[in-house]
Design a protein around this motif. Sequence first.
Motif, PDB file in Angstrom:
ATOM      1  N   LYS A 174       5.132  -7.483 -11.348  1.00  0.00           N
ATOM      2  CA  LYS A 174       4.132  -6.622 -11.979  1.00  0.00           C
ATOM      3  C   LYS A 174       4.601  -5.171 -12.055  1.00  0.00           C
ATOM      4  N   HIS A 175       5.254  -4.729 -11.021  1.00  0.00           N
ATOM      5  CA  HIS A 175       5.660  -3.318 -10.969  1.00  0.00           C
ATOM      6  C   HIS A 175       7.125  -3.116 -11.366  1.00  0.00           C
ATOM      7  N   LYS A 176       7.720  -4.141 -11.988  1.00  0.00           N
ATOM      8  CA  LYS A 176       9.088  -4.071 -12.489  1.00  0.00           C
ATOM      9  C   LYS A 176      10.085  -3.708 -11.390  1.00  0.00           C
ATOM     10  N   LEU A 177       9.882  -4.333 -10.240  1.00  0.00           N
ATOM     11  CA  LEU A 177      10.814  -4.186  -9.123  1.00  0.00           C
ATOM     12  C   LEU A 177      11.675  -5.433  -9.022  1.00  0.00           C
ATOM     13  N   HIS A 178      12.825  -5.286  -8.443  1.00  0.00           N
ATOM     14  CA  HIS A 178      13.678  -6.441  -8.213  1.00  0.00           C
ATOM     15  C   HIS A 178      12.992  -7.384  -7.230  1.00  0.00           C
ATOM     16  N   PRO A 179      13.166  -8.701  -7.362  1.00  0.00           N
ATOM     17  CA  PRO A 179      12.543  -9.642  -6.430  1.00  0.00           C
ATOM     18  C   PRO A 179      12.892  -9.310  -4.983  1.00  0.00           C
ATOM     19  N   PRO A 180      12.051  -9.644  -4.017  1.00  0.00           N
ATOM     20  CA  PRO A 180      12.329  -9.355  -2.611  1.00  0.00           C
ATOM     21  C   PRO A 180      13.690  -9.883  -2.180  1.00  0.00           C
ATOM     22  N   GLN A 181      14.428  -9.060  -1.478  1.00  0.00           N
ATOM     23  CA  GLN A 181      15.773  -9.418  -1.023  1.00  0.00           C
ATOM     24  C   GLN A 181      15.706  -9.956   0.407  1.00  0.00           C
ATOM     25  N   PRO A 182      16.143 -11.193   0.627  1.00  0.00           N
ATOM     26  CA  PRO A 182      16.100 -11.754   1.987  1.00  0.00           C
ATOM     27  C   PRO A 182      17.094 -11.061   2.918  1.00  0.00           C
ATOM     28  N   PHE A 183      16.683 -10.874   4.170  1.00  0.00           N
ATOM     29  CA  PHE A 183      17.571 -10.251   5.152  1.00  0.00           C
ATOM     30  C   PHE A 183      17.209 -10.748   6.544  1.00  0.00           C
ATOM     31  N   THR A 184      18.239 -11.019   7.349  1.00  0.00           N
ATOM     32  CA  THR A 184      18.033 -11.362   8.754  1.00  0.00           C
ATOM     33  C   THR A 184      19.204 -10.846   9.565  1.00  0.00           C
ATOM     34  N   CYS A 185      18.890 -10.442  10.789  1.00  0.00           N
ATOM     35  CA  CYS A 185      19.974 -10.069  11.708  1.00  0.00           C
ATOM     36  C   CYS A 185      20.017 -11.044  12.876  1.00  0.00           C
ATOM     37  N   ASN A 186      19.250 -12.148  12.745  1.00  0.00           N
ATOM     38  CA  ASN A 186      19.241 -13.161  13.793  1.00  0.00           C
ATOM     39  C   ASN A 186      20.272 -14.229  13.457  1.00  0.00           C
ATOM     40  N   LYS A 233       0.819  -1.206   0.000  1.00  0.00           N
ATOM     41  CA  LYS A 233       0.000   0.000   0.000  1.00  0.00           C
ATOM     42  C   LYS A 233       0.858   1.263   0.000  1.00  0.00           C
ATOM     43  N   VAL A 234       1.951   1.248   0.762  1.00  0.00           N
ATOM     44  CA  VAL A 234       2.864   2.411   0.795  1.00  0.00           C
ATOM     45  C   VAL A 234       3.436   2.646  -0.594  1.00  0.00           C
ATOM     46  N   TYR A 235       3.843   1.570  -1.255  1.00  0.00           N
ATOM     47  CA  TYR A 235       4.414   1.717  -2.595  1.00  0.00           C
ATOM     48  C   TYR A 235       3.378   2.297  -3.555  1.00  0.00           C
ATOM     49  N   LYS A 236       2.175   1.745  -3.567  1.00  0.00           N
ATOM     50  CA  LYS A 236       1.154   2.178  -4.529  1.00  0.00           C
ATOM     51  C   LYS A 236       0.677   3.603  -4.244  1.00  0.00           C
ATOM     52  N   GLN A 237       0.691   3.998  -2.973  1.00  0.00           N
ATOM     53  CA  GLN A 237       0.210   5.329  -2.614  1.00  0.00           C
ATOM     54  C   GLN A 237       1.243   6.422  -2.880  1.00  0.00           C
ATOM     55  N   TYR A 238       2.528   6.101  -2.659  1.00  0.00           N
ATOM     56  CA  TYR A 238       3.532   7.170  -2.695  1.00  0.00           C
ATOM     57  C   TYR A 238       4.581   7.033  -3.802  1.00  0.00           C
ATOM     58  N   PHE A 239       4.852   5.836  -4.291  1.00  0.00           N
ATOM     59  CA  PHE A 239       6.027   5.670  -5.133  1.00  0.00           C
ATOM     60  C   PHE A 239       5.770   5.040  -6.497  1.00  0.00           C
ATOM     61  N   ILE A 240       4.533   4.607  -6.763  1.00  0.00           N
ATOM     62  CA  ILE A 240       4.281   3.885  -8.012  1.00  0.00           C
ATOM     63  C   ILE A 240       4.536   4.767  -9.236  1.00  0.00           C
ATOM     64  N   ASP A 241       4.307   6.073  -9.122  1.00  0.00           N
ATOM     65  CA  ASP A 241       4.513   6.976 -10.247  1.00  0.00           C
ATOM     66  C   ASP A 241       5.756   7.848 -10.094  1.00  0.00           C
ATOM     67  N   SER A 242       6.523   7.596  -9.068  1.00  0.00           N
ATOM     68  CA  SER A 242       7.719   8.418  -8.850  1.00  0.00           C
ATOM     69  C   SER A 242       8.920   7.786  -9.538  1.00  0.00           C
ATOM     70  N   LYS A 243       9.975   8.559  -9.670  1.00  0.00           N
ATOM     71  CA  LYS A 243      11.215   8.047 -10.252  1.00  0.00           C
ATOM     72  C   LYS A 243      12.191   7.559  -9.173  1.00  0.00           C
ATOM     73  N   THR A 244      11.717   7.529  -7.936  1.00  0.00           N
ATOM     74  CA  THR A 244      12.579   7.085  -6.844  1.00  0.00           C
ATOM     75  C   THR A 244      12.719   5.565  -6.861  1.00  0.00           C
ATOM     76  N   PRO A 245      13.942   5.037  -6.936  1.00  0.00           N
ATOM     77  CA  PRO A 245      14.139   3.579  -6.931  1.00  0.00           C
ATOM     78  C   PRO A 245      13.610   2.963  -5.633  1.00  0.00           C
ATOM     79  N   CYS A 246      13.050   1.766  -5.750  1.00  0.00           N
ATOM     80  CA  CYS A 246      12.504   1.064  -4.585  1.00  0.00           C
ATOM     81  C   CYS A 246      13.053  -0.356  -4.524  1.00  0.00           C
ATOM     82  N   VAL A 247      13.296  -0.821  -3.306  1.00  0.00           N
ATOM     83  CA  VAL A 247      13.734  -2.189  -3.069  1.00  0.00           C
ATOM     84  C   VAL A 247      12.831  -2.801  -2.005  1.00  0.00           C
ATOM     85  N   VAL A 248      12.398  -4.031  -2.217  1.00  0.00           N
ATOM     86  CA  VAL A 248      11.570  -4.741  -1.250  1.00  0.00           C
ATOM     87  C   VAL A 248      12.464  -5.706  -0.477  1.00  0.00           C
TER      88      VAL A 248
END
Length: 600
Positions: free
Chosen positions: A530-542, A491-506
């Motif tokens: 669908k939104h031409k974003l890079h696949p979700p990047q796994p991350f853990t600090c555990n 929802k944050v992406y679609k509301q604020y960044f879907i039409d922006s030129k700001t790069p996004c990473v999930v």
Amino acid sequence: MTNADWNFLLVPKVGKTSLIMSLVSEEFPDEVPLRAEEITIPADVTPERVPTHIVDYSEAEQSDEQLYQEISKANVICIVYSVNNKKSIEKVTSHWIPLINDRTDKDSRVPLILVGNKSDLVEHSSMETILPIMNQYQDIETCVECSAKNLKNISELFYYAQKAVLHPTGPLYCPEEKELKPSCIKSLTRIFKVSDLDNDGVLNDNELNFFQRTCFNTPLAPQALEDVKNVVKRNMSDGVKDNGLTLKGFLFLHTLFIQRGRHETTWTVLRRFGYDDDLELTQEYLFPLLKIPPDCTTELNHNAYLFLQSVFDKHDKDRDCALSPEEVKDLFKVFPYMPWGPDVNNTVCTNDQGWINVSGVPLPVDVSVTRLLTTYLDVQRSLEYLGYLGYSIICEQESQAAAITVTRNKRIDLQKKQTQRSVFRCNVLGAFLGRNLQVSGKRIREDHKSFYAISTTYVYGQEKYLRTSPVDVVCLVYDVNNPRSFEYAAKVYKQYFIDSKTPCVVIAAKSDLHEVRQHYSLSPHEFCRKHKLHPPQPFTCNTTEAPSKDIYTRLTTMAMYPHMAQADLKNSTFWLRASVGATVFAVLGFAMYRALLKQR
């Protein structure tokens, strides 16, 4: 001080108007009016290059109200008495000084000069009578005996009057105690610590010469240096140590200057280091003019980083590449307040003891000294901190504004498809101090947690810095173990960044846990596709080891090359190339990290 108004207040027939006219005409006047007209002496004919207004007063021509107005405007008041008239001397204490004190604020008294005129009429001096008066009233700067008739000490009178304005004794020295005032000691102590370049507690010959050149534009000859130290040695046992001047010796010298009437020496030093007449650092010194066009950012330049590295090294007395609590306290003795809170050790890289370390580069120093890269957040605060540290003095710059680089408009970077910036802003939620969750999260007190975190990674062979929004790159984090977590990120992406030129990473956080199905119409992978974003990047600090920093390399690279982010997302060699290079700083939002800890 740009102007000096001198008021001459006196009883009749003491020759005060003759003094003024003798100064102007350089000869004794044949006819003397009751009151001289106001006279302005241009700056170019005075020793201190200050325009001076001389205002006469006559009881016969002026009212008490006019007198009170002149007292309120005066920067210095000369009370003239006749050396051959005891009643005029008595009236100095019975009338004039009480009247002036009643009309001036106790905390901002006007300096007084006692002027004994008509010395040509007597063979004796009045100083024996005047000295007790000077000892009784600390507002009296000095006393001068002169003669308007033979022009004796006329120039000296006006020199001392001007000196009382530009170099007052009051803020520096307490004549009753015969010692420097606390505010003066505090200011001179900061100056000593800034000038002690190796922080060994003494000013060696090189540091003394640098100090001398800084304040007086000339070095001291070797013999002159030895003479100065010998004077201190003769008067105190601990003023010189290891052939260098200690703080006590430094303060003693300034006490001696003042006691010998050389106030201008101490004032020259104080003003060179940014102090005003009230011994406060001036706004012009702390906040020099810095023009920042719209949509431009500010960064510390390379010389500023070198300076901050030297500050770190100077206070790292045990050379362990970390600042202990005592070393941090020592560093901030040149500040009027402590700029750090207990959260700082959870903001930058630390050693095993939780002490801020240098990590081989000056960046942790920059972050700590300028309050978490406040050059980006608050450039005025950065200028202030650099001012306390003496940047313009040590680096021989006009002001600490020379430490700041103003970058060009981001739109120009996008047009040219390249950037000269070194600092990028990223909206990142997570932990990034090279510590795993078990090490950091479980033992951080609530009041010690920080809203920012800073650490290092590598990008493209260039040194770059990354911090939080407003953003150059967006990092959308969701919890793989929480079925409702991704919905919010989407929802944050679609509301604020879907039409922006700001790069996004999930970011797929807590990747060490079992991944559950997200309660959203599309899976995270389908959403990114669908939104031409890079696949979700796994991350853990555990983990038992430091968390991977690959994601921060990607974030910074996308911030540096937003026009390439979409085209090269699936190109693995693009990320491989980006993973080689110099240090990158990331400043992260810690609020989500705390939420993740609570969910654990």
